[in-house]
Design a protein around this motif. Sequence first.
Motif, PDB file in Angstrom:
ATOM      1  N   GLU A   1       0.754  -1.245   0.133  1.00 28.19           N
ATOM      2  CA  GLU A   1      -0.141  -0.140  -0.040  1.00 28.19           C
ATOM      3  C   GLU A   1       0.928   1.403  -0.163  1.00 28.19           C
ATOM      4  O   GLU A   1       2.009   1.394   0.418  1.00 28.19           O
ATOM      5  N   THR A   2       0.518   2.094  -0.652  1.00 28.14           N
ATOM      6  CA  THR A   2       1.256   3.691  -0.868  1.00 28.14           C
ATOM      7  C   THR A   2       1.268   4.255   0.411  1.00 28.14           C
ATOM      8  O   THR A   2       0.245   4.422   1.126  1.00 28.14           O
TER       9      THR A   2
ATOM     10  N   LYS B   1       1.425   6.911   3.295  1.00 27.48           N
ATOM     11  CA  LYS B   1       0.621   8.019   3.487  1.00 27.48           C
ATOM     12  C   LYS B   1       1.514   9.165   3.093  1.00 27.48           C
ATOM     13  O   LYS B   1       1.064  10.326   2.733  1.00 27.48           O
TER      14      LYS B   1
ATOM     15  N   GLY C   1       2.152  10.258  -0.782  1.00 32.09           N
ATOM     16  CA  GLY C   1       1.323  10.589  -1.809  1.00 32.09           C
ATOM     17  C   GLY C   1       1.218  12.214  -1.980  1.00 32.09           C
ATOM     18  O   GLY C   1       1.962  13.017  -1.551  1.00 32.09           O
TER      19      GLY C   1
ATOM     20  N   SER D   1       4.626   5.416 -10.485  1.00 31.06           N
ATOM     21  CA  SER D   1       4.715   5.843  -9.157  1.00 31.06           C
ATOM     22  C   SER D   1       3.794   4.840  -8.308  1.00 31.06           C
ATOM     23  O   SER D   1       2.950   4.130  -8.978  1.00 31.06           O
TER      24      SER D   1
ATOM     25  N   ASP E   1       1.180   5.354  -6.578  1.00 34.28           N
ATOM     26  CA  ASP E   1       0.094   5.446  -6.276  1.00 34.28           C
ATOM     27  C   ASP E   1      -0.575   5.606  -7.929  1.00 34.28           C
ATOM     28  O   ASP E   1      -1.523   6.071  -8.134  1.00 34.28           O
ATOM     29  N   ASP E   2       0.253   5.243  -8.834  1.00 37.17           N
ATOM     30  CA  ASP E   2      -0.203   5.116 -10.120  1.00 37.17           C
ATOM     31  C   ASP E   2      -0.679   6.376 -10.838  1.00 37.17           C
ATOM     32  O   ASP E   2      -1.188   6.526 -11.929  1.00 37.17           O
ATOM     33  N   ARG E   3      -0.014   7.453 -10.207  1.00 40.79           N
ATOM     34  CA  ARG E   3      -0.555   8.974 -10.784  1.00 40.79           C
ATOM     35  C   ARG E   3       0.617   9.447 -11.610  1.00 40.79           C
ATOM     36  O   ARG E   3       0.294  10.228 -12.521  1.00 40.79           O
TER      37      ARG E   3
ATOM     38  N   GLY F   1       7.685   4.902  -2.050  1.00 35.85           N
ATOM     39  CA  GLY F   1       7.293   6.084  -2.872  1.00 35.85           C
ATOM     40  C   GLY F   1       7.819   7.204  -2.818  1.00 35.85           C
ATOM     41  O   GLY F   1       7.449   8.291  -3.250  1.00 35.85           O
TER      42      GLY F   1
END
Length: 347
Positions: free
Chosen positions: A27-28, A30, A33, A274, A276-278, A319
């Motif tokens: 999981e990304t 926090k 992000g 990335s 978060d796939d952004r 990340g």
Amino acid sequence: MACSSSQPVLPAVAAPPPNPTAPKRAETPKSAGGTVAGLKLVKKMTVPAGPKSLRVLPDGKRVMTCNLYGYQVTFIDAKTYEILKKVPVGGEPVECTFTKGGKYAWVSLYGSERVGVTSFVVVIDTETYQIVARIPAGRVPKVVAESPDGKWVYAANWLSESITVMDAEKLTKVKDVPVGRVPRGICFAPDGKLAYVCIMGGHSLAVIDVENGHQKIRDIETGYNPRHVCVSQDGKLLYVALNASGTLIKIDRASETIIGRAKTGTQARSTSLSVDDRYAFVCNYEDNNLGVVDLEQMKQLFTVKTDVHPIGVTTMPDGKHVWVSNYRPSTVYVFEIEYAGEPAGGS
């Protein structure tokens, strides 16, 4: 063969939901992000000659480089940047992937371009740094990729117009599958049912039915010279770097159509998403820089300078960092990802 407009229209395939039994990306965090505002160079290190690619191990503690002209792979501590081990592989290592949570590293060896000369994929135990298998592949294997369930490893054979399917448990070759001229990039759908192969000598992705005998079932039109392909975590989108045009395209998996394009730099090569796939981090090979592409806007936001010919890129699981390998003068750059509203070096 490349897909063309004269081919019959195939029925759309809905993107299946993720397989609950398949391994998932962490999981990304926090703190990781937000909007990417910049990349700050925090480390530059020298590695053996010709770092063709690099990839972080699943636990995020080590990064492995494939040093084409050094005939070895290098394991680097992800925190201290110390070179932990150099492993000779008996050939020119091109790309790598991992199975069993990182216990095994699979490395393609360039081999020879002469007809009839066998190339190999070697398997390295990353705990002992010993080679435990040498598996025959086609001529000049390049990208290797693992299925989400850990059962299969595919190798794209640059000059054999095929992929080699390998059993990841038995460490053996299963079969060769014809796919088209000059295959390179490979990714699996998150549920593992389909795989996608860049046909770099043409205009398409070859779609492989993994469950039913590893057979090519169709092509997806991409535009000329696709080199690298990534899939979003939810399985809905594919991102393909087109080397010749310097473009990153977005494909909807359900309709298998292009829904976005971003102009990058000259010769868009290896790409990493990335956590978060952004964003996508794209090696702009001839421009000697790394591009950062906003995947919603499909726009390259900015670039950062690298050494000559950036060729490999990997995003760290935290990340917060992205690593890039450069052909000359055989260096690895570590960039800290700076987020808007967060000072460099923040938590």
